[in-house]
Scaffold this active site. Structure first.
Site, mmCIF file in Angstrom:
data_model
loop_
_atom_site.group_PDB
_atom_site.id
_atom_site.type_symbol
_atom_site.label_atom_id
_atom_site.label_comp_id
_atom_site.label_asym_id
_atom_site.label_seq_id
_atom_site.Cartn_x
_atom_site.Cartn_y
_atom_site.Cartn_z
ATOM 1 N N GLU A 1 -28.141 5.305 -43.659
ATOM 2 C CA GLU A 1 -27.532 6.595 -43.297
ATOM 3 C C GLU A 1 -27.629 6.829 -41.798
ATOM 4 O OE1 GLU A 1 -28.892 11.170 -43.219
ATOM 5 O OE2 GLU A 1 -29.777 9.868 -44.754
ATOM 6 N N ASP B 1 -24.217 7.149 -39.607
ATOM 7 C CA ASP B 1 -23.883 8.374 -38.892
ATOM 8 C C ASP B 1 -23.298 8.055 -37.520
ATOM 9 O OD1 ASP B 1 -24.200 11.393 -38.359
ATOM 10 O OD2 ASP B 1 -25.413 10.516 -36.767
ATOM 11 N N ASP C 1 -24.644 11.887 -47.090
ATOM 12 C CA ASP C 1 -25.541 10.803 -46.680
ATOM 13 C C ASP C 1 -25.108 9.472 -47.287
ATOM 14 O OD1 ASP C 1 -27.004 12.673 -45.302
ATOM 15 O OD2 ASP C 1 -28.655 12.765 -46.753
ATOM 16 N N GLU D 1 -22.220 7.925 -45.316
ATOM 17 C CA GLU D 1 -22.693 7.291 -44.078
ATOM 18 C C GLU D 1 -23.418 5.983 -44.374
ATOM 19 O OE1 GLU D 1 -23.269 11.345 -41.394
ATOM 20 O OE2 GLU D 1 -24.992 10.488 -42.466
#
Length: 226
Positions: free
Chosen positions: A40, A44, A113, A116
């Site tokens: 994650e 991101d 999450d 990502e």
């Protein structure tokens, strides 16, 4: 339990060579290690870079502020959760017993999450170019919905709040009326009510935020017509 097609990555548009990457991307920390938090973190940054690059190319005359606002709109938690539902990630997440019981597979934060983490898994499995080819189409509809000028207007909820504050009136109240449909195709019904001047109307959308925005826009129309 993920079906074989999803394990190959077919539903997200990428056939994984390393199946463990996809498995980890869809494992919440409540289910134990290895979970998706590190993926994650990486995902991101990758999502922000890809979206920033796409906006930079799409709007050559937009300034930094406009590009920043547009990127924030596209990569916010609620927007990523919508993508997760379209990809049917929620029903394929591996969660601990507590999160399963509390409906974690429907929670926007967990879904965002997961998106990502899946992006990072694709990147690690196949590289940046392959990842971009798979991921950018997920954002295409939302990107096209932004104003062509590259300067997103204030959303209806913000405009309604400012309209009321300028007149020293009470702020609007949003009420969730219903939530229906499968995880990947949720429909939310919301009511927006204003006490003074009196106005109330409903809105529907694929997320609660979208429904609230629709309801706020309808209330603004009511107020403008008075």
């Amino acid at each position: 339990m993920p079906n074989n097609a999803f394990q190959r990555g077919d539903l997200i548009g990428h056939p994984f060579r390393d199946q463990d990457l996809l498995k980890q991307a869809l494992t919440h920390r409540s289910a134990g290690a290895p979970h998706n938090e590190r993926l994650e973190f990486l995902g991101d940054s990758i999502v922000n870079l890809m979206v920033a690059e796409a906006l930079y190319q799409r709007w050559p005359k937009a300034d930094e502020g406009a590009l920043t606002r547009a990127r924030a709109e596209l990569v916010r938690e609620g927007a990523l959760a919508v993508i997760a539902r379209q990809l049917q990630l929620g029903e394929r997440l591996t969660l601990g017993p507590g999160e399963m019981k509390s409906g974690g597979h429907r929670r926007d934060s967990i879904l965002a999450d997961a998106v990502e983490a899946v992006v990072a898994a694709i990147y690690l499995d196949a590289g940046f170019e392959a990842c971009r080819a798979v991921v950018l189409p997920w954002f295409q509809a939302s990107m096209e919905a932004l104003p062509a000028t590259g300067r997103p207007e204030k959303d209806p909820k913000t405009r309604l709040q400012e309209w009321l504050q300028a007149r020293q009136k009470p702020l609007p109240v949003y009420e969730l009326l219903s939530e229906s449909g499968e995880d990947h195709a949720k429909i939310f019904r919301v009511r927006c009510s204003v006490a003074d001047p009196a106005a109330s109307t409903g809105g529907t959308g694929s997320s609660r935020r979208i429904a609230e925005q629709q309801a706020a826009a309808a209330v603004l129309e009511q107020l403008d017509s008075k």
